[in-house]
Every structure is written in structure tokens, then in C-alpha cells.
Design a protein around this motif. Structure first.
Motif, short mmCIF file in Angstrom:
data_model
loop_
_atom_site.label_atom_id
_atom_site.label_comp_id
_atom_site.label_asym_id
_atom_site.label_seq_id
_atom_site.Cartn_x
_atom_site.Cartn_y
_atom_site.Cartn_z
N GLU A 181 0.83 -1.21 0.00
CA GLU A 181 0.00 0.00 0.00
C GLU A 181 0.86 1.26 0.00
O GLU A 181 0.66 2.17 -0.81
CB GLU A 181 -0.89 -0.06 1.25
CG GLU A 181 -1.72 1.15 1.56
CD GLU A 181 -2.40 1.04 2.92
OE1 GLU A 181 -3.27 1.87 3.18
OE2 GLU A 181 -2.07 0.13 3.72
N SER A 188 -3.59 10.69 1.09
CA SER A 188 -4.03 10.10 -0.18
C SER A 188 -4.38 8.63 -0.07
O SER A 188 -4.57 7.95 -1.09
CB SER A 188 -2.94 10.28 -1.23
OG SER A 188 -1.83 9.43 -0.96
N ARG A 189 -4.52 8.11 1.13
CA ARG A 189 -4.80 6.68 1.33
C ARG A 189 -5.94 6.15 0.49
O ARG A 189 -5.92 5.01 0.06
CB ARG A 189 -5.18 6.42 2.79
CG ARG A 189 -4.09 6.42 3.75
CD ARG A 189 -4.66 5.91 5.06
NE ARG A 189 -4.16 4.59 5.26
CZ ARG A 189 -3.30 4.27 6.22
NH1 ARG A 189 -2.90 5.17 7.07
NH2 ARG A 189 -2.86 3.05 6.34
N SER A 190 -6.94 6.97 0.25
CA SER A 190 -8.13 6.50 -0.48
C SER A 190 -7.82 6.18 -1.94
O SER A 190 -8.65 5.59 -2.63
CB SER A 190 -9.24 7.55 -0.40
OG SER A 190 -8.82 8.74 -1.03
N ARG A 191 -6.63 6.50 -2.40
CA ARG A 191 -6.26 6.22 -3.80
C ARG A 191 -5.94 4.74 -4.01
O ARG A 191 -5.80 4.29 -5.14
CB ARG A 191 -5.08 7.09 -4.21
CG ARG A 191 -5.42 8.57 -4.19
CD ARG A 191 -4.26 9.42 -4.60
NE ARG A 191 -4.06 9.30 -6.05
CZ ARG A 191 -3.04 9.82 -6.69
NH1 ARG A 191 -2.11 10.50 -6.04
NH2 ARG A 191 -2.92 9.68 -8.00
N ASP A 214 -7.09 0.73 -2.79
CA ASP A 214 -8.12 -0.08 -2.13
C ASP A 214 -7.48 -0.78 -0.93
O ASP A 214 -6.78 -1.78 -1.09
CB ASP A 214 -8.70 -1.10 -3.10
CG ASP A 214 -9.76 -1.98 -2.46
OD1 ASP A 214 -10.06 -1.82 -1.26
OD2 ASP A 214 -10.30 -2.86 -3.17
N THR A 215 -7.71 -0.24 0.26
CA THR A 215 -7.05 -0.75 1.46
C THR A 215 -7.56 -2.13 1.89
O THR A 215 -7.00 -2.73 2.80
CB THR A 215 -7.20 0.23 2.64
OG1 THR A 215 -8.59 0.45 2.89
CG2 THR A 215 -6.52 1.55 2.34
#
Length: 194
Positions: free
Chosen positions: A122, A141-144, A146-147
Motif C-alpha cells: 500500500e 491520499s490513502r483513499s487512492r 483499495d485498502t
């Protein structure tokens, strides 16, 4: 009065990276030693350590993990496993976990640090998507990525043949290279602004 920790972090290069897996004898030591070796090649001052959510303290690295590191020119000597404790998470600038389950366990252990806890895959993907972004921008920007995607997990080679340890090394090394390159670029940007 000093800047808040998160603001200060954007103006500095992360100085400590913690790798987290299960037993801290296979995957996370591989990540730790690759980052340490690459950072030394760049002449960078960065602390690379590791721990495990189910580790027993003081165990040696798995022999296959040590062999694979040695064969690729990384130092596998003088390693001892460590059980993941809250201060380790609090003191690390970035925590890189080998699976989503390790990430969840680390985030539950110290919820206030959740923004700095990623899987290795990630974080490497976010660095590549960010094209030179600082740590705060990467965190934001984590939402960029798919976690919840299974591709974020690097599967455990424990109990498997040496080829599986080679596979793990092959998955981890390029991702750590992305992180080290990003650290080097971040350090260069800071030098240029001084």
C-alpha cells in the motif's frame, strides 16, 4: 513553540521505519534488512527495525530468510525477534506491515497512530501515485488505494520451501526500493530548501 508533530513530519524525512509481520522471523526481518542495506548504499540515516504481532522475543531469523538475504548481498547477522509493543509503534515515523491483518492489529494496538500504519505494498503504491509527495500528502491520499484488496498481502513463507522465501524477497525488495528512493528524494528536497 514547536510545530505539531504531523506538520513537522512534512518538513522532515522519516527517520524510522518499522516492519511488522506475525512471528518476526521471516517477512519483517527481510524488509528491515533490505531497507537498512539500501539506506546505507544511499548514505542515508534511517532506522530500520521490525517486530511481530505474535512473535517471541529473542529468536533468530528463519534460516531460509537469512540465506536469501545473504545471497542477495544483505546483512542477516545479529537478528533477534521482538514482540510488537505500543512504544515501537509510537516511536516509528512509518509502520510497514506485511498484510492487512498485521496493519489492523498494529492500528488497534495504538489507534492514535493509525494514519502512519500501512502495508508495504500500500505504501509503495501511494508513493508511486504521489510522484514526489511528502509524508503528509501520502497519508492524506490513502483513499487512492483499495485498502481492503488482497493484493496488499505478502503471504507467509513459514513452513514452506526456500523458493517461497525467494518469492517473498522478490515481492518485498522492489517495494522497499520505492520507499528508499522516496526517502532519498525527500531528503534532497529538504536540502534544496535550506
Amino acid at each position: 513553540m514547536s510545530a505539531p508533530a504531523d506538520q513537522a513530519a512534512s518538513a522532515t524525512v522519516p527517520g524510522s521505519i518499522l516492519f511488522v509481520c506475525t512471528g518476526n522471523i521471516c517477512r519483517s526481518p527481510i524488509g528491515e534488512r533490505i531497507l537498512r542495506g539500501m539506506a546505507q548504499q544511499f548514505g542515508m540515516s534511517v532506522s530500520s527495525s521490525s517486530a511481530g504481532v505474535g512473535a517471541m522475543n529473542g529468536h533468530a531469523m528463519h534460516p531460509y530468510a537469512a540465506e536469501v538475504l545473504d545471497e542477495h548481498g544483505y546483512d542477516a547477522s545479529e537478528f533477534e525477534s521482538r514482540y510488537l509493543r505500543p512504544p515501537m509503534l509510537q516511536n516509528a515515523d512509518v509502520v510497514l506491515c506485511l498484510t492487512r491483518k498485521h496493519r489492523a492489529a498494529a492500528q488497534q494496538l495504538v489507534p492514535v497512530r493509525w494514519k502512519r500504519i500501512f502495508t508495504v505494498t500500500e505504501f509503495a503504491e501511494l508513493v508511486e501515485l504521489g510522484a514526489g509527495a511528502g509524508l503528509d500528502e501520502i497519508v492524506a491520499s490513502r483513499s487512492r488505494v483499495d485498502t481492503n484488496s488482497a493484493h496488499l498481502d505478502i503471504l507467509d513463507p513459514m513452513g514452506r520451501p526456500k523458493d517461497d522465501f525467494e518469492r517473498v524477497f522478490g515481492e518485498i525488495e522492489p517495494k522497499v526500493a520505492v520507499v528508499v528512493d522516496w526517502l532519498a528524494q525527500s531528503a534532497e528536497k529538504i536540502r534544496e530548501t535550506k
